[in-house]
Write an enzyme that holds these catalytic residues in place. Structure first.
Site, PDB file in Angstrom:
ATOM      1  CB  THR A 258     -26.583  42.084 -65.934  1.00 12.53           C
ATOM      2  OG1 THR A 258     -26.437  40.802 -65.348  1.00 12.53           O
ATOM      3  CG2 THR A 258     -25.647  42.221 -67.122  1.00 12.53           C
TER       4      THR A 258
ATOM      5  CG  LEU B 125     -26.370  33.545 -59.881  1.00 16.75           C
ATOM      6  CD1 LEU B 125     -27.517  34.021 -59.016  1.00 16.75           C
ATOM      7  CD2 LEU B 125     -25.409  32.679 -59.091  1.00 16.75           C
ATOM      8  NE  ARG B 126     -24.675  27.248 -65.035  1.00 16.14           N
ATOM      9  CZ  ARG B 126     -24.165  26.030 -64.899  1.00 16.14           C
ATOM     10  NH1 ARG B 126     -24.027  25.260 -65.942  1.00 16.14           N
ATOM     11  NH2 ARG B 126     -23.810  25.583 -63.708  1.00 16.14           N
ATOM     12  CD  GLU B 127     -33.805  32.115 -65.708  1.00 16.17           C
ATOM     13  OE1 GLU B 127     -34.699  31.347 -66.084  1.00 16.17           O
ATOM     14  OE2 GLU B 127     -33.766  33.318 -65.996  1.00 16.17           O
TER      15      GLU B 127
ATOM     16  CG  ASN C 128     -24.132  36.691 -69.785  1.00 16.27           C
ATOM     17  OD1 ASN C 128     -23.615  35.705 -69.249  1.00 16.27           O
ATOM     18  ND2 ASN C 128     -25.212  37.271 -69.300  1.00 16.27           N
TER      19      ASN C 128
ATOM     20  N   GLY D 248     -28.312  23.999 -81.686  1.00 15.44           N
ATOM     21  CA  GLY D 248     -29.750  23.851 -81.435  1.00 15.44           C
ATOM     22  C   GLY D 248     -30.547  24.892 -82.167  1.00 15.44           C
TER      23      GLY D 248
ATOM     24  CB  CYS E 284     -29.166  36.373 -69.180  1.00 16.39           C
ATOM     25  SG  CYS E 284     -29.938  36.136 -67.575  1.00 16.39           S
TER      26      CYS E 284
ATOM     27  CE  LYS F 115     -31.121  27.541 -67.901  1.00  8.96           C
ATOM     28  NZ  LYS F 115     -29.805  27.802 -67.347  1.00  8.96           N
TER      29      LYS F 115
ATOM     30  NE  ARG G 134     -37.770  36.092 -67.513  1.00  8.22           N
ATOM     31  CZ  ARG G 134     -37.073  36.563 -66.485  1.00  8.22           C
ATOM     32  NH1 ARG G 134     -36.972  37.851 -66.297  1.00  8.22           N
ATOM     33  NH2 ARG G 134     -36.469  35.735 -65.647  1.00  8.22           N
TER      34      ARG G 134
HETATM   35  C1  UGA Z   1     -26.726  32.757 -68.577  1.00  8.43           C
HETATM   36  C2  UGA Z   1     -25.259  32.489 -68.228  1.00  8.43           C
HETATM   37  O1  UGA Z   1     -24.937  31.131 -68.516  1.00  8.43           O
HETATM   38  C3  UGA Z   1     -24.986  32.772 -66.749  1.00  8.43           C
HETATM   39  O2  UGA Z   1     -23.599  32.604 -66.473  1.00  8.43           O
HETATM   40  C4  UGA Z   1     -25.388  34.226 -66.451  1.00  8.43           C
HETATM   41  O3  UGA Z   1     -25.213  34.536 -65.077  1.00  8.43           O
HETATM   42  C5  UGA Z   1     -26.854  34.403 -66.792  1.00  8.43           C
HETATM   43  O4  UGA Z   1     -27.044  34.101 -68.189  1.00  8.43           O
HETATM   44  C6  UGA Z   1     -27.226  35.826 -66.484  1.00  8.43           C
HETATM   45  O5  UGA Z   1     -26.681  36.728 -67.116  1.00  8.43           O
HETATM   46  O6  UGA Z   1     -27.941  36.067 -65.505  1.00  8.43           O
HETATM   47  P1  UGA Z   1     -29.022  31.402 -68.299  1.00  8.43           P
HETATM   48  O7  UGA Z   1     -29.667  32.516 -69.063  1.00  8.43           O
HETATM   49  O8  UGA Z   1     -29.670  30.885 -67.073  1.00  8.43           O
HETATM   50  O9  UGA Z   1     -27.522  31.833 -67.843  1.00  8.43           O
HETATM   51  O10 UGA Z   1     -28.929  30.199 -69.295  1.00  8.43           O
HETATM   52  P2  UGA Z   1     -27.788  29.318 -69.999  1.00  8.43           P
HETATM   53  O11 UGA Z   1     -27.684  28.029 -69.305  1.00  8.43           O
HETATM   54  O12 UGA Z   1     -26.556  30.096 -70.196  1.00  8.43           O
HETATM   55  O13 UGA Z   1     -28.494  29.084 -71.417  1.00  8.43           O
HETATM   56  C7  UGA Z   1     -28.828  30.183 -72.255  1.00  8.43           C
HETATM   57  C8  UGA Z   1     -29.428  29.724 -73.557  1.00  8.43           C
HETATM   58  O14 UGA Z   1     -28.424  29.138 -74.378  1.00  8.43           O
HETATM   59  C9  UGA Z   1     -30.530  28.671 -73.430  1.00  8.43           C
HETATM   60  O15 UGA Z   1     -31.564  28.987 -74.333  1.00  8.43           O
HETATM   61  C10 UGA Z   1     -29.851  27.373 -73.825  1.00  8.43           C
HETATM   62  O16 UGA Z   1     -30.735  26.432 -74.368  1.00  8.43           O
HETATM   63  C11 UGA Z   1     -28.845  27.878 -74.866  1.00  8.43           C
HETATM   64  N1  UGA Z   1     -27.648  27.027 -75.021  1.00  8.43           N
HETATM   65  C12 UGA Z   1     -26.778  26.883 -73.990  1.00  8.43           C
HETATM   66  C13 UGA Z   1     -27.406  26.428 -76.240  1.00  8.43           C
HETATM   67  O17 UGA Z   1     -28.180  26.566 -77.201  1.00  8.43           O
HETATM   68  N2  UGA Z   1     -26.261  25.675 -76.380  1.00  8.43           N
HETATM   69  C14 UGA Z   1     -25.363  25.502 -75.372  1.00  8.43           C
HETATM   70  O18 UGA Z   1     -24.348  24.806 -75.587  1.00  8.43           O
HETATM   71  C15 UGA Z   1     -25.632  26.119 -74.145  1.00  8.43           C
END
Ligand code: UGA
Length: 470
Positions: free
Chosen positions: A120, A152-154, A227, A272, A279, A339, A346
């Site tokens: 990114t 991608l999401r982790e 993002n 939450g 990210c 999550k 991180r």
């Molecule tokens: C995020 C994006 O979702 C991906 O599309 C992107 O590729 C990635 O960043 C990146 O830039 O590499 P990620 O960081 O793996 O992916 O995690 P998410 O599933 O997006 O969750 C991010 C945070 O938001 C977590 O702390 C999660 O608990 C929180 N979250 C997510 C909420 O508090 N509420 C929600 O409804 C969704």
């Protein structure tokens, strides 16, 4: 196609493994010899579903690991840059790793190559990569630079890669776009999905995916804007949850009501303790910084970040509001990862909250299905790590839910209630139904929903007044 992927972190490893599964010959390049030898020995350094299977399937055959960047570039038609872009003190992305890779690539451009940014990066990076490769001697006609952001999401990175909502290719020439079209052809033609050993299709996946060709600048912006938009959705619903708490409404009902509008959609509307991870926090700061540098003060992003930080402070106030004093209290903590489904801590709001609670003199018994080893490296010795969620709850003054692991939602509530010293659950992820919690005898506090009180609580466990809503 022969592909080099530079950087074997989250993005690089997943990208390399998935390209191999699409039938390409992949060299994964890294300058960390220890990491390379661990990968060659079959170790999988990250907790990612299907990654061990794919690496085992292709290791030593379609995937090779190498420390020789220039050799890998000479052998490949496309070179994906997937190195880290950590934040600097001012929030900009530090692009020095990208630059040094570009410099090295330059000396190995001996035939037409497509150099692809996968990390990114801020808008204009592809232009800089092109300039650096040219400055170091490569013939401008012998390479192109493309931007192919990942989404991608982790935890679900492999499925996200192979079943994407869309593939974005930022390219400045047809020749370059064509190389990327070929790389992704097994997905866009649907051929991959017909393979008997393809990774299982996730529920929501629309196949085959669309490939969108844009300019490189647009592709770079698509990643940051995606993002930022997702983070904005989370901060928006967290702000709405705060209003819900003030007026006694239920944010879950509000989410259902607004999420069913197809223009809004129900996803990423879970309130939450705020978003974390490697990210969103980094990308929002980088997007804000690059926008400012380009002459636009993106203040909406300041507010998204502010609400996110405030969410943790609100949760802490809620804990104080329920437990009164914190010094010496023993708290059970469920979840340390940023999550569910990952061992990554991180920028984890759970870790930040545990650190704050430790500063206030609490004793913590914590359980996380995957992140405890990593947490031990950053948390002090006042944290006891337990073998399961029940042990974390055992004898605790209250149980705090800080990560949305699915297995926490399925706990035996009657058993939990018996184990806790006081039947108090403060849930930062809204994993339980308040009515069910009350029926099981808990005093239950969540985000943006009215608190639920059991009728049979011992008098000592009841708190005068309401949860602090300010
Ligand atoms: C995020 C994006 O979702 C991906 O599309 C992107 O590729 C990635 O960043 C990146 O830039 O590499 P990620 O960081 O793996 O992916 O995690 P998410 O599933 O997006 O969750 C991010 C945070 O938001 C977590 O702390 C999660 O608990 C929180 N979250 C997510 C909420 O508090 N509420 C929600 O409804 C969704």
């Amino acid at each position: 196609m022969r592909i080099a992927v530079v950087g074997s972190g989250y993005v690089g490893l997943v990208t390399g493994a998935c390209f191999a599964d699409l039938g390409h010959e992949v060299v994964l390049v890294d300058n960390d010899e220890q990491k390379l030898s661990a990968l060659r020995d079959g170790e999988v350094p990250i907790h990612e579903r299907f990654l061990p299977e794919l690496l085992a399937r292709h290791r030593g055959q379609r995937i090779k690991f190498s420390g020789d960047l220039q050799g890998a570039v000479r052998d490949s038609a496309a070179v994906f840059i997937a190195v880290g872009t950590p934040p600097t003190e001012t929030g900009d992305a530090d692009l020095s790793y990208v630059e040094s890779v570009a410099r090295e690539i330059s000396g190995a451009v001996d035939s037409y190559k497509v150099v692809v940014e996968k990390s990114t990066v801020p808008v204009y990076t592809s232009q800089w990569v092109r300039t650096v490769i040219m400055r170091n001697g490569a013939d401008p006609a012998s390479f192109d630079v493309a931007s192919n952001p990942e989404f991608l999401r982790e935890g679900t990175a492999v499925s996200d890669f192979l079943f994407p909502d869309r593939i974005v290719v930022g390219a400045e020439s047809d020749r370059c776009a064509q190389v990327l079209r070929e790389i992704y052809a097994p997905l866009t033609s649907g051929a991959y999905y017909a393979q008997p050993d393809a990774i299982p299709r996730p529920d929501r996946a629309q196949i085959p995916p669309r490939l969108i060709v844009t300019s490189t600048k647009s592709a770079e912006l698509i990643k940051h804007a995606s993002n930022a938009f997702l983070a904005m959705k989370i901060s928006f619903i967290n702000a709405v949850a705060s209003v819900c708490e003030s007026v006694g409404a239920d944010v879950q009902q509000v989410c259902e009501g607004i999420g069913t509008d197809s223009r809004i959609g129900p996803r990423f509307l879970n309130p939450g303790i705020g978003y974390g991870g490697s990210c969103f926090p980094k990308d929002l700061m980088a997007f804000r910084a690059v926008a400012k540098e380009c002459g636009y003060d993106f203040r909406l992003l300041d507010e998204v970040i502010r609400i996110n930080e405030e969410q943790r402070h609100r949760f802490l106030r809620k804990v104080r509001g329920v437990l009164w004093t914190l010094r010496g209290k023993r708290l059970g903590v469920l979840g340390l990862a940023f999550k569910g489904g990952t061992d990554d801590i991180r920028e984890s709001p759970a870790i930040l909250l545990v650190q704050e609670l430790l500063r206030e003199g609490c004793r913590i018994s914590a359980y996380d299905p995957a992140a405890m080893e990593r947490a031990k490296e950053v948390l002090n010795s006042n944290v006891e790590y337990t073998l399961d969620a029940y042990e974390a709850a055992s004898g605790a003054d209250a149980l705090l839910v800080l990560t949305e692991w699915e297995e926490f939602a399925a706990l035996d509530l009657a058993r939990l209630r018996k184990l806790l010293k006081y039947p108090i659950v403060i849930d930062g992820r809204n994993l339980y139904d308040p009515a069910v919690m009350a029926a099981h005898g808990f005093s239950y506090h969540s985000v943006g929903r009215p608190e639920a009180q059991a009728n049979d609580l011992p008098a000592g466990a009841r708190r005068p007044g309401k949860t602090e809503h300010s």
